[in-house]
Design a protein around this motif. Sequence first.
Motif, PDB file in Angstrom:
ATOM      1  N   UNK A  80       0.830  -1.201   0.000  1.00  0.00           N
ATOM      2  CA  UNK A  80       0.000   0.000   0.000  1.00  0.00           C
ATOM      3  C   UNK A  80       0.867   1.254   0.000  1.00  0.00           C
ATOM      4  N   UNK A  81       1.959   1.237   0.736  1.00  0.00           N
ATOM      5  CA  UNK A  81       2.879   2.382   0.762  1.00  0.00           C
ATOM      6  C   UNK A  81       3.513   2.587  -0.604  1.00  0.00           C
ATOM      7  N   UNK A  82       3.980   1.508  -1.207  1.00  0.00           N
ATOM      8  CA  UNK A  82       4.581   1.613  -2.546  1.00  0.00           C
ATOM      9  C   UNK A  82       3.549   2.097  -3.559  1.00  0.00           C
ATOM     10  N   UNK A  83       2.330   1.599  -3.441  1.00  0.00           N
ATOM     11  CA  UNK A  83       1.252   2.007  -4.346  1.00  0.00           C
ATOM     12  C   UNK A  83       0.983   3.506  -4.220  1.00  0.00           C
TER      13      UNK A  83
ATOM     14  N   UNK B  88       3.826  -7.901 -16.638  1.00  0.00           N
ATOM     15  CA  UNK B  88       2.765  -8.377 -17.524  1.00  0.00           C
ATOM     16  C   UNK B  88       1.592  -7.419 -17.358  1.00  0.00           C
ATOM     17  N   UNK B  89       1.084  -6.905 -18.484  1.00  0.00           N
ATOM     18  CA  UNK B  89      -0.029  -5.954 -18.460  1.00  0.00           C
ATOM     19  C   UNK B  89      -1.152  -6.502 -19.323  1.00  0.00           C
ATOM     20  N   UNK B  90      -2.355  -6.491 -18.762  1.00  0.00           N
ATOM     21  CA  UNK B  90      -3.519  -6.985 -19.491  1.00  0.00           C
ATOM     22  C   UNK B  90      -4.705  -6.061 -19.285  1.00  0.00           C
ATOM     23  N   UNK B  91      -5.760  -6.353 -20.030  1.00  0.00           N
ATOM     24  CA  UNK B  91      -6.995  -5.586 -19.879  1.00  0.00           C
ATOM     25  C   UNK B  91      -8.176  -6.469 -20.234  1.00  0.00           C
ATOM     26  N   UNK B  92      -9.356  -5.951 -19.986  1.00  0.00           N
ATOM     27  CA  UNK B  92     -10.577  -6.703 -20.227  1.00  0.00           C
ATOM     28  C   UNK B  92     -10.935  -6.792 -21.709  1.00  0.00           C
ATOM     29  N   UNK B  93     -10.113  -6.265 -22.586  1.00  0.00           N
ATOM     30  CA  UNK B  93     -10.414  -6.287 -24.019  1.00  0.00           C
ATOM     31  C   UNK B  93     -10.344  -7.682 -24.616  1.00  0.00           C
ATOM     32  N   UNK B  94      -9.740  -8.614 -23.892  1.00  0.00           N
ATOM     33  CA  UNK B  94      -9.633  -9.974 -24.397  1.00  0.00           C
ATOM     34  C   UNK B  94      -8.367 -10.220 -25.192  1.00  0.00           C
ATOM     35  N   UNK B  95      -7.608  -9.166 -25.468  1.00  0.00           N
ATOM     36  CA  UNK B  95      -6.338  -9.336 -26.171  1.00  0.00           C
ATOM     37  C   UNK B  95      -5.334 -10.005 -25.240  1.00  0.00           C
TER      38      UNK B  95
ATOM     39  N   UNK C 187       8.546  -3.879  -6.741  1.00  0.00           N
ATOM     40  CA  UNK C 187       8.211  -3.750  -8.160  1.00  0.00           C
ATOM     41  C   UNK C 187       6.815  -4.271  -8.475  1.00  0.00           C
ATOM     42  N   UNK C 188       6.186  -3.596  -9.418  1.00  0.00           N
ATOM     43  CA  UNK C 188       4.912  -4.076  -9.961  1.00  0.00           C
ATOM     44  C   UNK C 188       5.242  -5.185 -10.952  1.00  0.00           C
ATOM     45  N   UNK C 189       4.627  -6.358 -10.780  1.00  0.00           N
ATOM     46  CA  UNK C 189       4.879  -7.487 -11.676  1.00  0.00           C
ATOM     47  C   UNK C 189       3.676  -7.779 -12.577  1.00  0.00           C
ATOM     48  N   UNK C 190       2.523  -7.207 -12.229  1.00  0.00           N
ATOM     49  CA  UNK C 190       1.308  -7.440 -13.009  1.00  0.00           C
ATOM     50  C   UNK C 190       0.400  -6.232 -12.859  1.00  0.00           C
ATOM     51  N   UNK C 191      -0.166  -5.791 -13.990  1.00  0.00           N
ATOM     52  CA  UNK C 191      -1.148  -4.711 -13.957  1.00  0.00           C
ATOM     53  C   UNK C 191      -2.269  -5.062 -14.915  1.00  0.00           C
TER      54      UNK C 191
ATOM     55  N   UNK D 169     -11.941   9.943 -19.712  1.00  0.00           N
ATOM     56  CA  UNK D 169     -11.765   8.496 -19.746  1.00  0.00           C
ATOM     57  C   UNK D 169     -11.519   8.032 -18.306  1.00  0.00           C
ATOM     58  N   UNK D 170     -12.258   7.006 -17.888  1.00  0.00           N
ATOM     59  CA  UNK D 170     -12.038   6.432 -16.564  1.00  0.00           C
ATOM     60  C   UNK D 170     -11.745   4.944 -16.711  1.00  0.00           C
ATOM     61  N   UNK D 171     -10.987   4.414 -15.786  1.00  0.00           N
ATOM     62  CA  UNK D 171     -10.690   2.987 -15.758  1.00  0.00           C
ATOM     63  C   UNK D 171     -10.246   2.620 -14.344  1.00  0.00           C
ATOM     64  N   UNK D 172     -10.201   1.341 -14.099  1.00  0.00           N
ATOM     65  CA  UNK D 172      -9.694   0.821 -12.831  1.00  0.00           C
ATOM     66  C   UNK D 172      -8.463  -0.023 -13.119  1.00  0.00           C
ATOM     67  N   UNK D 173      -7.573  -0.040 -12.146  1.00  0.00           N
ATOM     68  CA  UNK D 173      -6.335  -0.803 -12.311  1.00  0.00           C
ATOM     69  C   UNK D 173      -6.116  -1.696 -11.092  1.00  0.00           C
ATOM     70  N   UNK D 174      -5.696  -2.907 -11.370  1.00  0.00           N
ATOM     71  CA  UNK D 174      -5.267  -3.863 -10.354  1.00  0.00           C
ATOM     72  C   UNK D 174      -3.773  -4.040 -10.553  1.00  0.00           C
ATOM     73  N   UNK D 175      -3.015  -3.883  -9.484  1.00  0.00           N
ATOM     74  CA  UNK D 175      -1.571  -4.121  -9.551  1.00  0.00           C
ATOM     75  C   UNK D 175      -1.198  -5.201  -8.552  1.00  0.00           C
ATOM     76  N   UNK D 176      -0.280  -6.062  -8.982  1.00  0.00           N
ATOM     77  CA  UNK D 176       0.315  -7.048  -8.073  1.00  0.00           C
ATOM     78  C   UNK D 176       1.782  -6.673  -7.905  1.00  0.00           C
ATOM     79  N   UNK D 177       2.206  -6.697  -6.676  1.00  0.00           N
ATOM     80  CA  UNK D 177       3.558  -6.299  -6.320  1.00  0.00           C
ATOM     81  C   UNK D 177       4.374  -7.515  -5.897  1.00  0.00           C
ATOM     82  N   UNK D 178       5.657  -7.490  -6.244  1.00  0.00           N
ATOM     83  CA  UNK D 178       6.619  -8.445  -5.718  1.00  0.00           C
ATOM     84  C   UNK D 178       7.781  -7.614  -5.191  1.00  0.00           C
ATOM     85  N   UNK D 179       7.847  -7.476  -3.880  1.00  0.00           N
ATOM     86  CA  UNK D 179       8.854  -6.591  -3.301  1.00  0.00           C
ATOM     87  C   UNK D 179       8.531  -5.159  -3.668  1.00  0.00           C
TER      88      UNK D 179
END
Length: 176
Positions: free
Chosen positions: A22-25, A57-64, A140-144, A128-138
């Motif tokens: 949470x602090x890093x975020x 790794x970065x993804x979105x709900x677009x299905x790509x 660094x962000x490893x997934x968004x 434009x609005x959107x939501x983001x989920x981030x996963x952290x490892x130490x």
Amino acid sequence: MTNELSFISTENLAHDLDASSQTRERTLNAAIIQANISESFEEYLNIFDEYYADDIEVGSETGEQPIRGKARVRSIIANFLIPLHMMAEIGGLLISLRQTTIPGDAADETHSEWTLELVGVSGNSCTVTWRALRKWNGSRVVYEYHYDHQQSGGPLTFNDLSHFPATSTTADQRPS
């Protein structure tokens, strides 16, 4: 000889992981919000380099398919930021970026809601609005993952940017 037993509470460990992500975020989001796209797009790339893992790794709900690797993601970010910077610096586009934290359940995950507002010199705007989920490892962000994209207002056009008078040259000013 003394025997000592130590117990580590996993509850405290999970709390510490949650607190540190949470602090890093908060630090990452503050850096993004404080950067000024009309002055420089490079500042955003520096933030990306500092906070994101090489194997991001970065993804979105677009299905790509998700985009993997820091170089690929950085290239996509630059291709988005450079025109935005040009429209703000030269075209007079006003850009506002806001972020709101969304509570999450997992210690290594953070959630946030973002709002990007673009206002042309004409007064026309696009939000434009959107939501983001981030996963952290130490540190660094490893997934968004981006989801819940919404847009209000139409796309801005050249008419929404400031127009500059044509520059005259010495040859244009010579009497005929």
